[in-house]
Scaffold this motif. Structure first.
Motif, mmCIF file in Angstrom:
data_model
loop_
_atom_site.group_PDB
_atom_site.id
_atom_site.type_symbol
_atom_site.label_atom_id
_atom_site.label_comp_id
_atom_site.label_asym_id
_atom_site.label_seq_id
_atom_site.Cartn_x
_atom_site.Cartn_y
_atom_site.Cartn_z
ATOM 1 N N UNK A 190 -2.306 66.406 41.212
ATOM 2 C CA UNK A 190 -3.758 66.315 41.132
ATOM 3 C C UNK A 190 -4.486 67.565 41.614
ATOM 4 N N UNK A 191 -3.849 68.403 42.439
ATOM 5 C CA UNK A 191 -4.584 69.538 43.008
ATOM 6 C C UNK A 191 -3.728 70.775 43.269
ATOM 7 N N UNK A 192 -2.436 70.702 43.010
ATOM 8 C CA UNK A 192 -1.572 71.851 43.171
ATOM 9 C C UNK A 192 -1.120 72.147 44.582
ATOM 10 N N UNK A 193 -1.332 71.208 45.510
ATOM 11 C CA UNK A 193 -0.972 71.481 46.906
ATOM 12 C C UNK A 193 0.529 71.380 47.162
ATOM 13 N N UNK A 194 1.247 70.711 46.259
ATOM 14 C CA UNK A 194 2.700 70.580 46.404
ATOM 15 C C UNK A 194 3.381 71.440 45.349
ATOM 16 N N UNK A 195 4.341 72.237 45.765
ATOM 17 C CA UNK A 195 5.106 73.100 44.867
ATOM 18 C C UNK A 195 6.198 72.284 44.181
ATOM 19 N N UNK A 196 6.157 72.218 42.842
ATOM 20 C CA UNK A 196 7.162 71.461 42.081
ATOM 21 C C UNK A 196 8.320 72.336 41.611
ATOM 22 N N UNK A 197 8.340 73.598 42.018
ATOM 23 C CA UNK A 197 9.463 74.481 41.690
ATOM 24 C C UNK A 197 10.522 74.282 42.771
ATOM 25 N N UNK A 198 11.408 73.320 42.532
ATOM 26 C CA UNK A 198 12.363 72.870 43.541
ATOM 27 C C UNK A 198 13.784 72.910 43.004
ATOM 28 N N UNK A 199 14.736 72.787 43.923
ATOM 29 C CA UNK A 199 16.136 72.699 43.565
ATOM 30 C C UNK A 199 16.561 71.285 43.212
ATOM 31 N N UNK A 200 17.834 71.164 42.791
ATOM 32 C CA UNK A 200 18.377 69.883 42.328
ATOM 33 C C UNK A 200 18.238 68.774 43.363
ATOM 34 N N UNK A 201 18.600 69.054 44.603
ATOM 35 C CA UNK A 201 18.615 67.991 45.604
ATOM 36 C C UNK A 201 17.221 67.450 45.885
ATOM 37 N N UNK A 202 16.205 68.323 45.874
ATOM 38 C CA UNK A 202 14.829 67.850 46.085
ATOM 39 C C UNK A 202 14.413 66.880 44.987
ATOM 40 N N UNK A 203 14.731 67.207 43.736
ATOM 41 C CA UNK A 203 14.386 66.301 42.636
ATOM 42 C C UNK A 203 15.241 65.038 42.677
ATOM 43 N N UNK A 204 16.413 65.132 43.228
ATOM 44 C CA UNK A 204 17.287 63.956 43.331
ATOM 45 C C UNK A 204 16.731 62.936 44.315
ATOM 46 N N UNK A 210 3.322 60.340 48.969
ATOM 47 C CA UNK A 210 2.987 59.260 48.039
ATOM 48 C C UNK A 210 1.492 59.017 47.894
ATOM 49 N N UNK A 211 0.690 59.468 48.841
ATOM 50 C CA UNK A 211 -0.756 59.282 48.739
ATOM 51 C C UNK A 211 -1.437 60.470 48.084
ATOM 52 N N UNK A 212 -0.651 61.477 47.674
ATOM 53 C CA UNK A 212 -1.232 62.663 47.055
ATOM 54 C C UNK A 212 -0.314 63.125 45.921
ATOM 55 N N UNK A 213 0.291 64.308 46.040
ATOM 56 C CA UNK A 213 1.186 64.816 45.015
ATOM 57 C C UNK A 213 2.643 64.555 45.404
ATOM 58 N N UNK A 214 3.460 64.129 44.413
ATOM 59 C CA UNK A 214 4.847 63.801 44.748
ATOM 60 C C UNK A 214 5.695 63.657 43.496
ATOM 61 N N UNK A 215 7.016 63.712 43.706
ATOM 62 C CA UNK A 215 8.038 63.271 42.765
ATOM 63 C C UNK A 215 8.851 62.217 43.475
ATOM 64 N N UNK A 216 8.932 61.012 42.901
ATOM 65 C CA UNK A 216 9.564 59.884 43.591
ATOM 66 C C UNK A 216 11.037 60.156 43.892
#
Length: 297
Positions: A190-204, A210-216
């Motif tokens: 929603x606002x770019x405050x979380x960096x989604x350029x992550x490694x495999x384990x973070x996405x795993x 959960x109340x803002x930006x996230x990948x479950x």
């Protein structure tokens, strides 16, 4: 009415009945079958919480099959103010801890919820569950646990909830507003405050708030979509507030041994329009999943 009788019983006791007719009891599935086979019966359920507030559910049609059908439930014609939760159990066989007839492939609902009932999945109704004081109508009569956001009581607000898709539990964000009630969100930007350029384990395992930006987390998405037939909804919004969406009627992800393989089909929506807004830049992306409504026909 007071918890003096334990309703966590095996098949034979539910078949013949138990308890005291002057207090707490189960009449017996054999007797329910005999009764409801003699005419056109209706059902009335009275619920009362520990503060004396009450609600009810009434069904214009009610019958129970015999032992050869595993006491299959036939129910229709809901009215009342408690919610049509038992209607989801229509055409279901009775289940107990020693005879599992529910449709949840991961759990024995009767054993997990310590009761005996016409379970569809474990989380719709369980009026013979453990007697306990709860914070809502479901919990006051049993230990119901939402499998996902669509299992929450109608009227629940968007927010973070604990769900139990299998014998595991974890927190998710439930969206009750963007595309209707009961969507489980697995990605929100929603606002770019979380960096989604992550490694495999973070996405795993998941990241963000959960109340803002996230990948479950891919592990959690796999657990969820392995417990039923899920659909997917993607909401896109630009910096001028214009929105588009994509919806898929089939969605699931494999487990880690498949490298979380995506299975998706059944597109509808306007996100693939051949006349996109010129220079449209996405500001908000939200990805939700939900079980389709039960087909009771």
């Amino acid at each position: 009415m007071n918890g003096t009788v334990d309703f966590y019983r095996e098949w034979k006791e539910y078949e013949t009945g138990f308890g005291n007719l002057d207090s707490e009891f189960w009449l017996g599935n054999n007797k329910l079958n005999v009764l409801t086979s003699t005419g056109n019966y209706k059902l009335f359920i009275h619920l009362e919480d520990f503060e004396g507030n009450s609600r009810y559910a009434e069904y214009s049609k009610f019958s129970v099959g015999d032992a050869t059908t595993n006491f299959i439930l036939n129910i229709d014609g809901y009215s009342g103010d408690a919610g049509d939760e038992i209607g989801n159990s229509n055409d279901m066989m009775f289940s107990t801890s020693d005879r599992d007839n529910d449709r949840d492939q991961n759990l024995n609902c009767a054993k997990d919820l310590r009761g005996g009932w016409w379970y569809y999945f474990c989380l719709r109704s369980n009026l013979n569950g453990r007697y306990s004081k709860g914070n809502n109508w479901d919990q006051a009569s049993s230990l119901l646990r939402p499998r996902d956001c669509s299992d929450l009581p109608q009227g629940s607000c968007s927010g973070v909830y604990t769900i139990y898709p299998t014998n595991k539990k974890f927190d998710v964000y439930c969206d009750m507003d963007t595309a209707g009630f009961g969507w489980t969100v697995f990605q929100n930007r929603i606002n770019g405050e979380v960096d989604f350029y992550r490694g495999w384990n973070d996405y795993k395992i998941g990241f963000g708030n959960l109340t803002s930006e996230f990948w479950l987390g891919n592990d959690f998405i796999n657990v969820l979509t392995s417990s039923g037939d899920y659909k997917l909804y993607i909401h896109l919004e630009d910096f001028e507030g214009d929105c588009r969406y994509a919806e898929y009627s089939e969605f699931s992800t494999g487990d880690v041994t498949t490298k979380f393989t995506l299975n998706i089909a059944g597109y509808s929506g306007d996100a693939d329009s051949r006349q996109p807004k010129e220079n449209m830049v996405t500001k908000r992306v939200q990805i939700n999943i939900q079980l389709p409504p039960l087909d009771l026909d």
